[in-house]
Design an enzyme around this catalytic site. Structure first.
Site, PDB file in Angstrom:
ATOM      1  N   LYS A 186     -15.985 -42.179   7.271  1.00 50.39           N
ATOM      2  CA  LYS A 186     -15.087 -42.323   6.115  1.00 50.39           C
ATOM      3  C   LYS A 186     -13.671 -42.399   6.674  1.00 50.39           C
ATOM      4  O   LYS A 186     -13.112 -41.405   7.119  1.00 50.39           O
ATOM      5  CB  LYS A 186     -15.229 -41.095   5.203  1.00 50.39           C
ATOM      6  N   GLU A 261     -10.672 -31.314  14.429  1.00 49.19           N
ATOM      7  CA  GLU A 261      -9.460 -31.574  15.197  1.00 49.19           C
ATOM      8  C   GLU A 261      -8.331 -31.668  14.195  1.00 49.19           C
ATOM      9  O   GLU A 261      -8.196 -32.644  13.458  1.00 49.19           O
ATOM     10  CB  GLU A 261      -9.628 -32.875  15.968  1.00 49.19           C
ATOM     11  N   CYS A 295      -0.906 -35.998  16.090  1.00 52.02           N
ATOM     12  CA  CYS A 295      -1.283 -34.579  16.041  1.00 52.02           C
ATOM     13  C   CYS A 295      -0.787 -33.848  17.279  1.00 52.02           C
ATOM     14  O   CYS A 295      -0.438 -32.678  17.208  1.00 52.02           O
ATOM     15  CB  CYS A 295      -2.779 -34.423  15.863  1.00 52.02           C
ATOM     16  N   GLU A 394       3.614 -28.179  10.742  1.00 48.74           N
ATOM     17  CA  GLU A 394       3.490 -29.523  11.302  1.00 48.74           C
ATOM     18  C   GLU A 394       4.155 -30.474  10.307  1.00 48.74           C
ATOM     19  O   GLU A 394       3.674 -30.664   9.191  1.00 48.74           O
ATOM     20  CB  GLU A 394       2.014 -29.893  11.477  1.00 48.74           C
TER      21      GLU A 394
END
Ligand code: NAP
Ligand code: MG
Length: 496
Positions: A186, A261, A295, A394
């Site tokens: 997906k 992750e 990331c 983040e």
């Protein structure tokens, strides 16, 4: 904003309205499509099926068939040959794929080209590994012969984000396929076009029907249906911590393994003896890469207090030349992926300014940048107090937070003082000191005197703490995408 639109007629399914299942395009069950827009211009660049739970069911069923026959029973040698052919086919289609990736995600063409090359490299690397997975055998203390076979899970689910769609597909799916799993992917709704095209290319290159199925659609619909599907054997997720937790809960309900992750707030530890020319150039290049939407971006600079003025001055010069704008206009960084992400990043900047955190350095948005593009000027703030959200969250944009430390113990404390633990970077000409600091960091990868966000295809990658668990890349990914079956032969048993 992505909008739903009804498809009036039932045209032939293709990548603009279909899901890729069992080696062909099939119309999505809802008949609805989503729009893909170029974040640099707002222009419509395509449509894709709004996949739903029924589509996921069909994809998982097709994958199950492939896992039980054909792909799942092929030898490692055969699988490796097919994956090598997929890598070659991706390389052959690279110019078209890179252009499609650049228009769908807004990233500069050179970055998109790098992403496509990396996707091919994943298939190539795991092609080479597919016939080298040999398990183990040993004699146990009772004299029994144990044969530990390393075997595929069966059907694996893969949910990937929008920041590096081609690379993420390769990273997640290639090791799973190498092990003999059949996959259902997906992709993110903001970046589906290349993953859909890659599935078709892989099939045309010889990947058997059902080995790789792609269901585009909204995360809360197609993604949730995939992560909760009772016939999955394992799932790999790349994205935000919030959704990662939902995926893990769904996996737990089905008692299957889950690798996560998630993001990072990765530090550069800049020691007073660092080679500042190299370090500052790498720090700036890295936060500009993909407009900070990486990331493993080094989004915090922890600098030895004595360096603060010097680092600030150098960042002012470097950021002063940076231009965010349309990629083809030769800008240094493109847009953020969506208006939502742009607003989110701007909120952090407003908060920093409201809290009186000095703006150390700033780039510009090109005056001729398209008004509908989601551009953000790169900025560096500091010194940022360790408890401030700028040092903790983040941000996922071209925003650097500068913090200061005195002595290695404080550097380590600050580096570890976030929820995340993905990667870190140490800049010091004293290698022994750098190694001591590196070993005290709770992160999955540490770069010393050089920075390549996330490292290469060959290097195990993944986080600790809030950055997730499980490893992708390198040979480690093959372990995540497989399990063992141990056969025990009692050599001492009396023969009947
Ligand atoms: P996200 O929502 O976690 O998206 C990642 C993937 O999960 C997408 O394919 C998404 O689909 C899907 N998804 C969303 N809701 C889901 C659900 N309920 N169940 C299953 N799958 C679901 O991430 P985002 O909203 O795009 O970005 C938010 C933040 O995540 C970023 O600001 C950044 O901090 C972080 N992020 C990290 C990475 C990374 O590489 N570690 C990558 C991207 C984002 P849709 O896109 O269709 O919603
Ligand atoms: Mg798009």
């Amino acid at each position: 904003m992505t909008e739903l639109r009804l498809v009036g007629t039932r045209p032939e399914p293709d990548a603009t309205n279909g899901i890729f299942v069992g080696g062909r395009w099939v119309l999505g069950a809802s008949g609805k499509t989503l729009e893909a827009r170029n974040p640099a211009t707002g222009a419509l660049v395509g449509t894709m099926a709004a996949g739903n739970a029924q589509d996921v069911d069909r994809a998982v069923a097709a994958a199950r068939r492939a896992a039980q026959s054909g792909w799942g029973t092929a030898s490692g040698l055969e699988r490796g040959r097919v994956l090598a052919a997929v890598a070659a086919a991706i390389r052959a289609a690279a110019p078209d794929l890179a252009r499609l990736e650049a228009t769908d995600t807004g990233k500069p063409l050179a970055e998109a080209e790098g992403d496509i090359a990396a996707a091919a490299r994943y298939f190539e690397f795991y092609a080479g590994a597919a016939d080298k997975i040999h398990g183990q055998s040993f004699t146990d203390p009772e004299g029994r012969l144990a044969v530990v076979e390393r075997i595929a899970h069966g059907v694996t689910g893969h949910i990937i984000p929008w920041n590096y769609p081609a690379q993420m597909l390769g990273r997640s799916v290639a090791p799973a396929l190498a092990m003999g799993n059949a996959c259902v992917l997906k992709p993110a709704e903001d970046a589906c076009l290349v993953p859909l095209r890659l599935a078709e290319i892989a099939c045309d290159a010889g990947l058997p029907a059902g080995a790789l199925n792609v269901v585009p659609g909204k995360g809360a619909v197609a993604g949730a249906a995939l992560s909760a599907h009772p016939d999955l054997d394992a799932i790999a997720f790349i994205g935000s911590p919030e959704v990662g937790a939902l995926v893990q809960i769904a996996a737990a309900r089905n008692h299957i393994g889950c690798t996560l992750e998630l993001g990072g707030k990765s530090p550069h530890i800049l020691c007073a003896d660092a080679d500042l020319d190299t370090a500052i150039a790498a720090i700036v290049a890295n936060i500009v890469q993909n407009a900070g939407q990486t990331c493993s971006a080094g989004s915090r600079v922890l600098c030895e207090a004595a360096l603060l003025d010097e680092v600030g001055a150098r960042l002012r010069i470097a950021f002063g030349t940076l231009i965010a704008g349309a990629p083809e206009a030769g800008s240094d960084l493109g847009p953020l992926i969506s208006l939502t992400q742009k607003r989110r990043v701007e909120r952090y900047c407003r908060q920093a300014e409201a809290d009186g955190i000095p703006l150390i350095a700033e780039g510009k948005i090109a005056p001729d940048a398209p008004a509908a593009g989601h551009f953000v000027a790169p900025r560096a703030y500091g010194p940022v107090p360790p408890e401030h959200i700028l040092a903790r969250d983040e941000i996922f944009g071209p925003i650097l937070s500068i913090q200061t430390f005195e002595g290695d113990a404080e550097a380590v404390k600050l580096a570890n003082d976030t929820e995340y633990g993905l990667v870190a970077n140490i800049w010091s000409q004293d290698t022994a000191r750098a190694m001591r600091i590196a070993r005290a960091l709770k992160v999955g990868q540490v770069f010393i005197n050089g920075y390549g966000a996330g490292g290469g295809v060959e290097l195990p990658f993944g986080g600790m703490k809030g950055s997730g668990h499980g490893r992708s890349k390198g040979l480690e990914a093959l372990y995540a995408m497989s399990t063992t079956r141990t056969l025990i032969l009692d050599l001492n048993a009396p023969v009947l």
